[in-house]
Design a protein around this motif. Structure first.
Motif, PDB file in Angstrom:
ATOM      1  N   ALA A  29       1.361  -1.344  -0.575  1.00 42.02           N
ATOM      2  CA  ALA A  29      -0.294   0.314   0.367  1.00 42.02           C
ATOM      3  C   ALA A  29       0.762   1.414   0.023  1.00 42.02           C
ATOM      4  O   ALA A  29       1.467   1.525   0.661  1.00 42.02           O
ATOM      5  CB  ALA A  29      -0.880   0.009   1.322  1.00 42.02           C
TER       6      ALA A  29
ATOM      7  N   GLU B  84      -5.226   6.306  -1.171  1.00 39.43           N
ATOM      8  CA  GLU B  84      -6.018   6.331  -2.790  1.00 39.43           C
ATOM      9  C   GLU B  84      -6.110   7.667  -3.452  1.00 39.43           C
ATOM     10  O   GLU B  84      -7.288   8.544  -2.946  1.00 39.43           O
ATOM     11  CB  GLU B  84      -7.589   5.474  -2.991  1.00 39.43           C
ATOM     12  N   SER B  85      -5.188   7.675  -4.080  1.00 37.94           N
ATOM     13  CA  SER B  85      -4.540   9.211  -5.003  1.00 37.94           C
ATOM     14  C   SER B  85      -4.330   9.616  -6.306  1.00 37.94           C
ATOM     15  O   SER B  85      -3.562   8.301  -6.794  1.00 37.94           O
ATOM     16  CB  SER B  85      -4.423  10.656  -4.175  1.00 37.94           C
ATOM     17  N   THR B  86      -4.439   9.717  -7.088  1.00 38.58           N
ATOM     18  CA  THR B  86      -4.004  10.084  -8.368  1.00 38.58           C
ATOM     19  C   THR B  86      -2.276  10.833  -7.896  1.00 38.58           C
ATOM     20  O   THR B  86      -2.374  11.324  -8.934  1.00 38.58           O
ATOM     21  CB  THR B  86      -4.810  10.753  -9.178  1.00 38.58           C
TER      22      THR B  86
ATOM     23  N   GLU C  12      -8.309  12.253  -0.248  1.00 36.82           N
ATOM     24  CA  GLU C  12      -8.691  11.353  -0.943  1.00 36.82           C
ATOM     25  C   GLU C  12     -10.399  11.710  -1.834  1.00 36.82           C
ATOM     26  O   GLU C  12     -10.576  11.441  -3.140  1.00 36.82           O
ATOM     27  CB  GLU C  12      -8.897  10.033  -0.463  1.00 36.82           C
TER      28      GLU C  12
END
Length: 359
Positions: free
Chosen positions: A110, A155-157, A317
């Motif tokens: 992760a 969780e991210s761009t 997020e």
């Protein structure tokens, strides 16, 4: 592994690129490969021993900060004596590569942010803490080990470097904004609005619906407006003249120094002054009559409330805040990065990238 080891209190020559043993995760811990590490005032202040009660100058006056301080100084770090030699680095975006005995293997792989301010107690809002890179080895290395409860999958761009601007500055800012009780319509003044913490405060106060007034140099005015400030006062002007006395509800101030009195004069009756730093100098003059006649509240913030960092990660997020990445540097260029950081010409933060792992 390769790491920057801070050998003791002193100038940039205390930052030494070294080959050191790779740490291993013990029970309840995880091993994190560092992908990017932000640069912060706290890293520099710890190296200088600036938190010592004997230091009274601004954080960028490094020669004064060093003067009279030695490696044996007992009060120069967050929690007293800093455990030199130390791998600093309080801001980390990384990837979990191993867990200690009995740990949750599901977290391996992760991408995570590490909580900079780590609670030691069992209470929901423990004020007994230790700081990554100040009380224990941090992110200026290829790997670091922390307790499993202090890593937060994200969780991210955003890029690794963009995520590395978040932990210390935004955790600190969210803690202050939360404790101040900012809500829709609150008038908030933010000195130092272009800095790492200040720019985070601007964004985090705006997401609550506040009316935000920043203070920044003329060269940075447009950038501060872009991130959400409703007004920007030019640094060096008198904010009481510009805004009027008793015209704001909350001041979130990490600048302090000679401008402290003006900040209190701007607060309405029952107003709140919040601080977690003093980059312009920690010694200020307080007229207690201003405090008690105005029913003001002064709030000091170091330990983060338990909900704070999880909240910050959720804002990332959901895209409710934005990264302010000025520039990246190879970790080997840490001295250049810290020198540039101290020039305060940037908005947001600068980030170090560790050496690529060999196969």
């Amino acid at each position: 592994m390769t790491a920057v080891v801070t050998t003791g209190v002193g100038d940039f020559d205390r930052l030494v690129m070294s080959e050191v043993p790779k740490p291993a995760a013990g029970p309840g811990e995880v091993l994190v490969q560092v992908l990017a590490a932000g640069v912060n005032n706290t890293d520099i202040n710890t190296r200088l021993g600036w938190y010592s009660s004997t230091v009274s100058t601004a954080t960028n006056e490094s020669s004064d900060g060093i003067d009279g301080l030695g490696a044996g100084r007992t009060d120069g770090g967050w929690n007293g004596a800093t455990p030199f030699p130390l791998i600093q680095g309080t801001d980390c975006c990384g990837r979990v590569v191993a867990v200690g005995t009995g740990g949750d293997e599901a977290v391996v792989g992760a991408r995570v942010l590490i909580r900079s301010c780590m609670p030691l107690g069992d209470g929901a809002d423990s004020h007994e803490t230790e700081w990554l890179g100040s009380d224990r080895d941090g992110a200026f290395a290829q790997f670091t080990v922390v307790r499993a409860r202090d890593v937060f999958p994200v969780e991210s761009t955003w890029s690794d470097a963009e995520l590395a601007t978040i932990p210390c500055a935004y955790g600190t800012a969210e803690n202050m904004v939360s404790r101040a009780g900012i809500t829709v319509g609150t008038r908030v003044l933010v000195p130092g609005a272009s800095g790492g913490v200040g720019s985070a405060v601007v964004q985090l106060a705006k997401r609550r619906g506040a009316y935000v007034i920043g203070i920044a140099s003329a060269a940075k005015r447009d950038r501060v407006l872009e991130i959400g400030a409703d007004e920007v006062l030019e640094r060096g002007t008198d904010p009481v003249v510009q805004l009027g006395a008793q015209s704001v509800d909350v001041v979130i101030d990490n600048v302090a120094g000679s401008g402290f009195g003006s900040m209190l004069a701007l607060l309405r009756h029952g107003g709140v002054y919040v601080t977690s730093g003093a980059i312009a100098g920690p010694i200020v003059e307080l007229d207690l009559r201003t405090l008690y006649l105005g029913d003001l509240r002064l709030i000091g913030c170091t330990a983060w409330d338990e909900h704070v960092f999880a909240d910050v990660v959720s804002y990332v997020e959901r895209g409710e805040i934005r990264p302010l990445l000025e520039r990246t540097y190879p970790m080997s260029d840490i001295v250049t990065a810290q020198r540039d950081f101290l020039e305060k010409r940037h908005v947001g933060n600068v980030v170090l990238i560790p050496p690529t792992l060999s196969n």
